[in-house]
Design a protein around this motif. Structure first.
Motif, PDB file in Angstrom:
ATOM      1  N   SER A 140      -6.979 -60.697 -15.212  1.00  0.00           N
ATOM      2  CA  SER A 140      -6.942 -60.187 -16.576  1.00  0.00           C
ATOM      3  C   SER A 140      -5.878 -60.968 -17.349  1.00  0.00           C
ATOM      4  O   SER A 140      -4.741 -61.110 -16.888  1.00  0.00           O
ATOM      5  CB  SER A 140      -6.601 -58.698 -16.573  1.00  0.00           C
ATOM      6  N   VAL A 141      -6.268 -61.471 -18.515  1.00  0.00           N
ATOM      7  CA  VAL A 141      -5.350 -62.216 -19.381  1.00  0.00           C
ATOM      8  C   VAL A 141      -5.558 -61.743 -20.809  1.00  0.00           C
ATOM      9  O   VAL A 141      -6.676 -61.823 -21.334  1.00  0.00           O
ATOM     10  CB  VAL A 141      -5.602 -63.744 -19.298  1.00  0.00           C
ATOM     11  N   GLY A 142      -4.533 -61.222 -21.428  1.00  0.00           N
ATOM     12  CA  GLY A 142      -4.625 -60.797 -22.826  1.00  0.00           C
ATOM     13  C   GLY A 142      -5.704 -59.759 -23.076  1.00  0.00           C
ATOM     14  O   GLY A 142      -6.350 -59.790 -24.119  1.00  0.00           O
ATOM     15  N   GLY A 143      -5.909 -58.854 -22.127  1.00  0.00           N
ATOM     16  CA  GLY A 143      -6.904 -57.808 -22.305  1.00  0.00           C
ATOM     17  C   GLY A 143      -8.337 -58.257 -22.070  1.00  0.00           C
ATOM     18  O   GLY A 143      -9.284 -57.526 -22.338  1.00  0.00           O
ATOM     19  N   LYS A 144      -8.521 -59.467 -21.571  1.00  0.00           N
ATOM     20  CA  LYS A 144      -9.848 -60.014 -21.247  1.00  0.00           C
ATOM     21  C   LYS A 144      -9.883 -60.364 -19.762  1.00  0.00           C
ATOM     22  O   LYS A 144      -8.851 -60.455 -19.113  1.00  0.00           O
ATOM     23  CB  LYS A 144     -10.127 -61.281 -22.066  1.00  0.00           C
TER      24      LYS A 144
ATOM     25  N   GLU B 142     -15.185 -59.350 -21.744  1.00  0.00           N
ATOM     26  CA  GLU B 142     -14.431 -58.170 -22.158  1.00  0.00           C
ATOM     27  C   GLU B 142     -13.998 -57.395 -20.920  1.00  0.00           C
ATOM     28  O   GLU B 142     -14.751 -57.301 -19.950  1.00  0.00           O
ATOM     29  CB  GLU B 142     -15.295 -57.249 -23.023  1.00  0.00           C
TER      30      GLU B 142
ATOM     31  N   ASN C  47       1.831 -69.790 -18.918  1.00  0.00           N
ATOM     32  CA  ASN C  47       2.213 -70.583 -20.097  1.00  0.00           C
ATOM     33  C   ASN C  47       1.019 -71.136 -20.868  1.00  0.00           C
ATOM     34  O   ASN C  47       1.019 -72.293 -21.281  1.00  0.00           O
ATOM     35  CB  ASN C  47       3.162 -71.709 -19.693  1.00  0.00           C
ATOM     36  N   GLY C  48      -0.014 -70.315 -21.039  1.00  0.00           N
ATOM     37  CA  GLY C  48      -1.170 -70.731 -21.823  1.00  0.00           C
ATOM     38  C   GLY C  48      -2.149 -71.629 -21.099  1.00  0.00           C
ATOM     39  O   GLY C  48      -3.073 -72.155 -21.705  1.00  0.00           O
TER      40      GLY C  48
ATOM     41  N   SER D 138      -5.023 -72.242 -25.389  1.00  0.00           N
ATOM     42  CA  SER D 138      -4.088 -71.945 -26.470  1.00  0.00           C
ATOM     43  C   SER D 138      -4.685 -71.060 -27.548  1.00  0.00           C
ATOM     44  O   SER D 138      -3.986 -70.523 -28.378  1.00  0.00           O
ATOM     45  CB  SER D 138      -3.583 -73.251 -27.094  1.00  0.00           C
ATOM     46  N   GLY D 139      -6.028 -70.952 -27.580  1.00  0.00           N
ATOM     47  CA  GLY D 139      -6.656 -70.154 -28.618  1.00  0.00           C
ATOM     48  C   GLY D 139      -6.826 -70.907 -29.929  1.00  0.00           C
ATOM     49  O   GLY D 139      -7.182 -70.328 -30.946  1.00  0.00           O
TER      50      GLY D 139
END
Length: 87
Positions: free
Chosen positions: A22-26, A40, A67-68, A85-86
């Motif tokens: 899980s990373v950032g709620g995903k 999701e 670290n991304g 990085s998004g």
């Protein structure tokens, strides 16, 4: 999976053998055939947000994230690093 009851909330046959984190709620999922899937993290069901073939050969380990960047490894010992990085 409902942590309190042990009830399975959903399954996805496409992801039969995989490693996930899980990373950032995903969910970041590495399939057995080296496809990285973003989905999701929801008890309501499986919703794929995107995917890409990122490593050749079979893969059974969970991705590692720091670290991304996500690090992926196959059974031959090849390692791939992807920037998430998004941007």
């Amino acid at each position: 999976l409902d942590w309190k009851t042990g009830e399975i909330k959903w399954t996805e046959p496409k992801l039969e053998f995989n490693g996930l984190i899980s990373v950032g709620g995903k969910l970041l999922i590495l399939t057995e055939m080296g496809q990285l899937v973003l989905a999701e993290a929801s008890p309501a069901g499986y919703k794929e947000l995107g995917s890409a073939q990122v490593i050749e050969g079979r893969a059974f380990t969970a991705p590692a994230f720091a670290n991304g960047k996500v690090y992926l490894r196959n059974t031959r010992g090849d390692v791939v690093c992807l920037e998430l990085s998004g941007k």
